[in-house]
Scaffold this active site. Structure first.
Site, mmCIF file in Angstrom:
data_model
loop_
_atom_site.group_PDB
_atom_site.id
_atom_site.type_symbol
_atom_site.label_atom_id
_atom_site.label_comp_id
_atom_site.label_asym_id
_atom_site.label_seq_id
_atom_site.Cartn_x
_atom_site.Cartn_y
_atom_site.Cartn_z
ATOM 1 N N TRP A 134 1.134 -1.066 0.082
ATOM 2 C CA TRP A 134 0.144 -0.072 0.661
ATOM 3 C C TRP A 134 0.603 1.453 -0.359
ATOM 4 O O TRP A 134 0.921 1.985 -0.658
ATOM 5 C CB TRP A 134 -1.045 0.392 0.660
ATOM 6 C CG TRP A 134 -1.618 -1.160 1.938
ATOM 7 C CD1 TRP A 134 -1.472 -1.576 2.227
ATOM 8 C CD2 TRP A 134 -2.636 -1.677 0.487
ATOM 9 N NE1 TRP A 134 -2.484 -3.218 1.541
ATOM 10 C CE2 TRP A 134 -2.991 -3.107 0.395
ATOM 11 C CE3 TRP A 134 -3.426 -0.987 -1.139
ATOM 12 C CZ2 TRP A 134 -4.016 -4.140 -0.360
ATOM 13 C CZ3 TRP A 134 -4.114 -1.934 -1.846
ATOM 14 C CH2 TRP A 134 -3.952 -3.143 -1.838
ATOM 15 N N LYS A 173 -10.917 -2.307 8.410
ATOM 16 C CA LYS A 173 -10.289 -2.856 9.075
ATOM 17 C C LYS A 173 -10.491 -2.508 10.136
ATOM 18 O O LYS A 173 -10.996 -3.852 11.475
ATOM 19 C CB LYS A 173 -8.785 -2.655 8.994
ATOM 20 C CG LYS A 173 -8.265 -2.558 7.373
ATOM 21 C CD LYS A 173 -7.076 -2.091 7.045
ATOM 22 C CE LYS A 173 -7.114 -2.264 5.308
ATOM 23 N NZ LYS A 173 -7.145 -3.604 4.951
ATOM 24 N N ASP A 185 -1.056 6.922 6.700
ATOM 25 C CA ASP A 185 -1.759 5.914 5.935
ATOM 26 C C ASP A 185 -1.925 4.772 7.285
ATOM 27 O O ASP A 185 -1.005 4.276 7.638
ATOM 28 C CB ASP A 185 -1.898 4.806 4.924
ATOM 29 C CG ASP A 185 -3.133 3.722 5.104
ATOM 30 O OD1 ASP A 185 -3.876 3.424 5.279
ATOM 31 O OD2 ASP A 185 -2.564 3.126 3.632
#
Lengths: 361, 361
Positions: free
Chosen positions: A101, A195, A171
């Site tokens: 990511w 999540k 992030d």
């Protein structure tokens, strides 16, 4: 009704109490005679839902008044573009690469300017966090971007990178709200809800007000300007209303659990149960450098692909679901977010011990 | 449990049967031991949910194989930018302005090139649909954009504009799936789910495959390329998974109701009940030209602001919610999408008649 222990990396397990409330309120929320899914986002009743979600999140994470809280769509993936479109004034930014990511964010950054890699752990398949205390951050970089918890690889930054005065853009998709944090150290935090605190379809952005630009890069869609959403308190257009309502319930649940301090304690305990077992196991071992281990995603394997597969299948049959590791890593991954109960982790380790005994005798 | 008749323009009423199923499945979907909110979007079980949703939508709307069906985030508002970023090769496109949303789409188009207004009904507060059979569409325009049903004003295109060979790009947010349509006449259709077929947070795009470009305008985010999502069957990143699951249930419900032909019949009947009353009422009258009336959003008023307000409040107390008109229009709006039962409309008219009698004596 059957419930499994769900170790999915995301979308992931939610608190059972939250789901029960949502089921109970599905046809009639608080005597309104309608589902939250059916409510006008301009109605008084929905306004209370979204405002309460924001204020509980502010309380939970200690978000100061000079930071805006936005509930947006498009996930972390759209943030990979939204961040440079809004913040890359000098068309230069620094990126730390610690997984898929982080890499995708960097690649997207290159569409908008010079995205400079200042550290990376790609050399050892992202099994560690590089030292980030003295990075060669360009003087005219607009920000330093990194991914705090690497879902796929199971690593986490336990020491904040030294941004040398540049705003930190982070992030936090897979660790946000898993432990206390000092918001004032960050310029911008973004986290997909699916999540640790809600269903897919909403990404939370926390941005220091002075970083919200009046003017973005040319060609920036109205919907991708932070100012658009900040000025409208996340109600510029129809928001992902039901998902925000569920996030709000999770925030309330987290406060009732004792807040982020209590969550950290619980999460350390849960991760400790698995890591302690892995450290003494002769069958399984953890994938990453011990000092960089994630509390959220525990990656491990036996080193034998067929045996790993057998383990995943037998675990599933025994009620432990979604333990397969990411395809670029292999092996297993147990994601143990906030809503995973300690019992789930303890029972998993019992099962692993039983499996080990069966194999090793 | 209380249920009101909810005339919200969106998010809007959903079929009660869909909500009941969703509530029943909230903690354990089909014996999986988890909520759909908790499922990995890469799992086999979720893959079946999204594939079934797509195939039922294809069946319902008669979508040919050469059209891609995408479930995206960001609503119609993000499509206002995504359309030109993908399709405005010549940096020119034609727009018809029949309301706020059509206007917003046009304004967004101007960020990316020359967005030419070829027709407008702004001169009479969007109370009619202009004649669009012989428009001055520039020869090098990449597409003709219009909004088929104007939610705020209560008008609808009953005759398709003549695009003179240019692809028709149509915002169908408030009428999609309310009647049969011939997909092959369109280049691209987009529709936010939260009016006629699901919760907020998902927008459906139906695009003719040959219109999906390999290269978009410079600066287009990866997430805003139709190709990104078409190549990944809407699973490039985590989709708004739960919202898609609810849309899937609505598609199944629509098929069980007899499909779009049956819906058209029901919707004509519902709209007829209100319009017939309005046409004979001495208190209320409809806002728009009769020939352009929407079947989905019925806008009307008494011409007296205080009386309109009183009506809205008394209606709410009687179980008819969200009847207030949009702020730029005033008066009332009854949105009567697919999921609004005929009984809701009949009872509303009974109530209106009673109100009229009380006022007029």
């Amino acid at each position: 009704m059957k419930r499994v222990y769900n170790f999915s990396a995301g979308p992931a397990v939610l608190p059972e109490a939250v789901l029960k409330e949502a089921a109970d309120e599905m046809l009639d929320f608080a005597g309104s005679g309608m589902s939250v899914m059916e409510m006008s986002h301009r109605s008084k009743i929905y306004d209370e839902i979204i405002k309460e979600a924001e204020s509980n999140l502010r309380r939970l994470a200690g978000i100061p008044a000079e930071y805006k809280v936005l509930f947006l769509q498009g996930g972390a993936n759209l943030q990979f573009a939204m961040v440079p479109m809004n913040l890359m004034k000098n068309k230069k930014a620094a990126y730390i690469i610690t997984g898929e990511w982080a890499k995708k964010a960097w690649q997207e950054g290159q569409i908008y300017g010079e995205a400079v890699v200042v550290a990376s752990s790609a050399d050892d398949n992202f099994s560690y966090i590089p030292d980030c205390q003295d990075l060669a951050i360009p003087a005219d970089a607009d920000y330093l971007h990194y991914c705090e918890n690497n879902t796929i690889y199971g690593t986490k930054f336990w020491q904040m990178p030294n941004g040398k005065g540049k705003p930190l853009v982070v992030d936090m998709s897979s660790c946000f709200l898993s432990e206390p944090l000092d918001i004032t150290k960050y310029g911008l935090i973004y986290a997909g809800a699916q999540k640790n605190f809600g269903p897919a379809g909403v990404v939370t952005v926390i941005i220091r007000e002075d970083l919200i630009p009046e003017v973005c890069l040319p060609g920036t869609p109205t919907m991708m300007r932070y100012k658009t959403h900040a000025d409208a308190a996340s109600l510029y257009n129809t928001p992902p209303a039901y998902s925000i309502y569920i996030c709000g319930k999770v925030f309330t649940w987290l406060l009732a659990q004792g807040g982020l301090g209590a969550m950290k304690e619980k999460n350390e305990k849960k991760a400790g149960v698995i890591y302690n077992y892995l450290d003494k196991s002769t069958l399984f071992k953890g994938n990453v450098r011990r000092s960089d281990r994630s509390l959220m995603n525990v990656c491990f394997g036996s080193g034998n692909t067929a045996l790993d597969e057998r383990f995943v299948n037998e675990a599933k049959a025994a009620g432990f679901d979604n333990l397969k590791g990411y395809r670029t890593v292999g092996g297993m991954r147990a994601s143990i977010y906030n809503a995973m109960p300690i019992a789930g982790v303890e029972k998993l380790v019992d099962f692993m011990e039983g499996f080990e005994k069966k194999i090793k005798g």
